[in-house]
Design a protein around this motif. Structure first.
Motif, short mmCIF file in Angstrom:
data_model
loop_
_atom_site.label_atom_id
_atom_site.label_comp_id
_atom_site.label_asym_id
_atom_site.label_seq_id
_atom_site.Cartn_x
_atom_site.Cartn_y
_atom_site.Cartn_z
N LEU A 30 3.68 2.41 2.66
CA LEU A 30 2.78 1.27 2.44
C LEU A 30 1.67 1.24 3.48
O LEU A 30 0.50 1.02 3.15
N VAL A 31 2.02 1.49 4.74
CA VAL A 31 1.01 1.51 5.80
C VAL A 31 0.02 2.66 5.57
O VAL A 31 -1.20 2.48 5.71
N LEU A 32 0.52 3.84 5.19
CA LEU A 32 -0.37 4.97 4.90
C LEU A 32 -1.30 4.68 3.73
O LEU A 32 -2.50 4.94 3.79
N ALA A 33 -0.74 4.12 2.66
CA ALA A 33 -1.55 3.82 1.48
C ALA A 33 -2.61 2.78 1.78
O ALA A 33 -3.77 2.92 1.37
N MET A 34 -2.25 1.75 2.50
CA MET A 34 -3.21 0.70 2.83
C MET A 34 -4.31 1.22 3.76
O MET A 34 -5.46 0.82 3.64
N GLY A 39 -9.88 2.58 4.43
CA GLY A 39 -10.92 3.55 4.80
C GLY A 39 -11.86 3.83 3.65
O GLY A 39 -13.07 3.94 3.84
N GLY A 40 -11.32 3.94 2.44
CA GLY A 40 -12.17 4.15 1.26
C GLY A 40 -13.07 2.96 1.00
O GLY A 40 -14.24 3.13 0.64
N ALA A 41 -12.54 1.76 1.16
CA ALA A 41 -13.36 0.56 0.95
C ALA A 41 -14.49 0.48 1.96
O ALA A 41 -15.64 0.14 1.61
N LEU A 42 -14.19 0.79 3.22
CA LEU A 42 -15.24 0.78 4.24
C LEU A 42 -16.29 1.87 3.97
O LEU A 42 -17.49 1.65 4.17
N ALA A 43 -15.84 3.02 3.50
CA ALA A 43 -16.77 4.12 3.22
C ALA A 43 -17.70 3.77 2.07
O ALA A 43 -18.91 4.00 2.14
N VAL A 44 -17.15 3.21 1.01
CA VAL A 44 -17.97 2.87 -0.16
C VAL A 44 -18.96 1.75 0.18
O VAL A 44 -20.13 1.79 -0.21
N GLU A 45 -18.50 0.78 0.93
CA GLU A 45 -19.39 -0.32 1.32
C GLU A 45 -20.51 0.17 2.22
O GLU A 45 -21.68 -0.18 2.03
N LEU A 112 -16.15 4.97 -6.51
CA LEU A 112 -15.36 6.12 -6.08
C LEU A 112 -13.89 5.84 -6.33
O LEU A 112 -13.43 4.71 -6.16
N ARG A 113 -13.16 6.85 -6.77
CA ARG A 113 -11.70 6.74 -6.94
C ARG A 113 -11.04 7.39 -5.73
O ARG A 113 -11.28 8.56 -5.45
N VAL A 114 -10.20 6.63 -5.05
CA VAL A 114 -9.51 7.11 -3.86
C VAL A 114 -8.05 7.39 -4.25
O VAL A 114 -7.36 6.51 -4.75
N SER A 115 -7.61 8.62 -4.01
CA SER A 115 -6.24 9.01 -4.34
C SER A 115 -5.27 8.46 -3.31
O SER A 115 -5.55 8.43 -2.12
N LEU A 116 -4.10 8.06 -3.79
CA LEU A 116 -3.05 7.59 -2.90
C LEU A 116 -2.47 8.78 -2.15
O LEU A 116 -2.42 9.89 -2.67
N ALA A 129 -2.87 8.33 -10.03
CA ALA A 129 -2.42 7.66 -8.81
C ALA A 129 -3.59 7.48 -7.86
O ALA A 129 -3.53 7.85 -6.70
N SER A 130 -4.66 6.94 -8.38
CA SER A 130 -5.83 6.67 -7.56
C SER A 130 -6.33 5.26 -7.84
O SER A 130 -6.05 4.69 -8.89
N VAL A 131 -7.05 4.73 -6.89
CA VAL A 131 -7.54 3.37 -6.98
C VAL A 131 -9.06 3.39 -7.05
O VAL A 131 -9.71 3.99 -6.20
N PRO A 132 -9.65 2.75 -8.07
CA PRO A 132 -11.12 2.71 -8.14
C PRO A 132 -11.68 1.69 -7.15
O PRO A 132 -11.20 0.57 -7.05
N LEU A 133 -12.67 2.13 -6.41
CA LEU A 133 -13.36 1.25 -5.47
C LEU A 133 -14.83 1.18 -5.84
O LEU A 133 -15.42 2.17 -6.28
#
Length: 151
Positions: A30-34, A39-45, A112-116, A129-133
């Motif tokens: 959970l810590v790794l995934a979060m 990091g993906g959210a900060l990168a996209v923003e 961007l889609r970030v893979s878990l 198994a990826s999350v769209p940002l």
């Protein structure tokens, strides 16, 4: 001998280790995934914000689009994300004549889609198994902007 087999002596440490592992492994994942998602959210923003800033300061639309794409690529690479997977769209509130007109609001959207982490690419699971940002940023073209000028 039978009394030794019925004894609970030494089983508490085994129970503690087993319970600890059952609880610790999901918590670590959970810590790794979060952290990957944050990091993906900060990168996209950051990519959207920088692309919008670069776009409104460019001397022409063609140069602006190229610089915005380069800003997105650089921002995503800074976070270790593949820049080629990002979708960049540029929208403006101008009715006609292009986006680079004085006091025009330009909105840059980056998707961007970030893979878990730790998901194997078996049977194409990495794609599911990826999350769209998505992030967007809006900047206004300066009232002093002139075609052909800019940094």
């Amino acid at each position: 001998m039978s009394r030794r087999l019925r004894s609970d002596h030494g089983s508490a440490s085994l129970e503690f280790i087993t319970t600890g592992m059952i609880l610790l492994v999901p918590l670590v994942y959970l810590v790794l995934a979060m952290s990957v998602l944050q990091g993906g959210a900060l990168a996209v923003e950051g990519a959207a914000r920088q692309a919008a800033r670069v776009y409104v300061r460019a001397p022409s639309e063609a140069v602006a689009a190229e610089r915005a794409q380069r800003a997105v690529d650089f921002a995503l690479a800074d976070y270790g994300l593949p820049a080629g997977d990002a979708q960049v769209s540029i929208d403006c509130a101008a009715a006609a004549g292009g986006c680079l007109k004085r006091r025009t609001a330009v909105t840059v959207t980056v998707r961007l889609r970030v893979s878990l982490p730790l998901v194997p690419d078996v049977l194409g699971l990495a794609g599911t198994a990826s999350v769209p940002l998505e992030s967007n940023a809006t900047q206004t073209v300066s009232r002093f902007w002139q075609p052909g000028t800019g940094p």
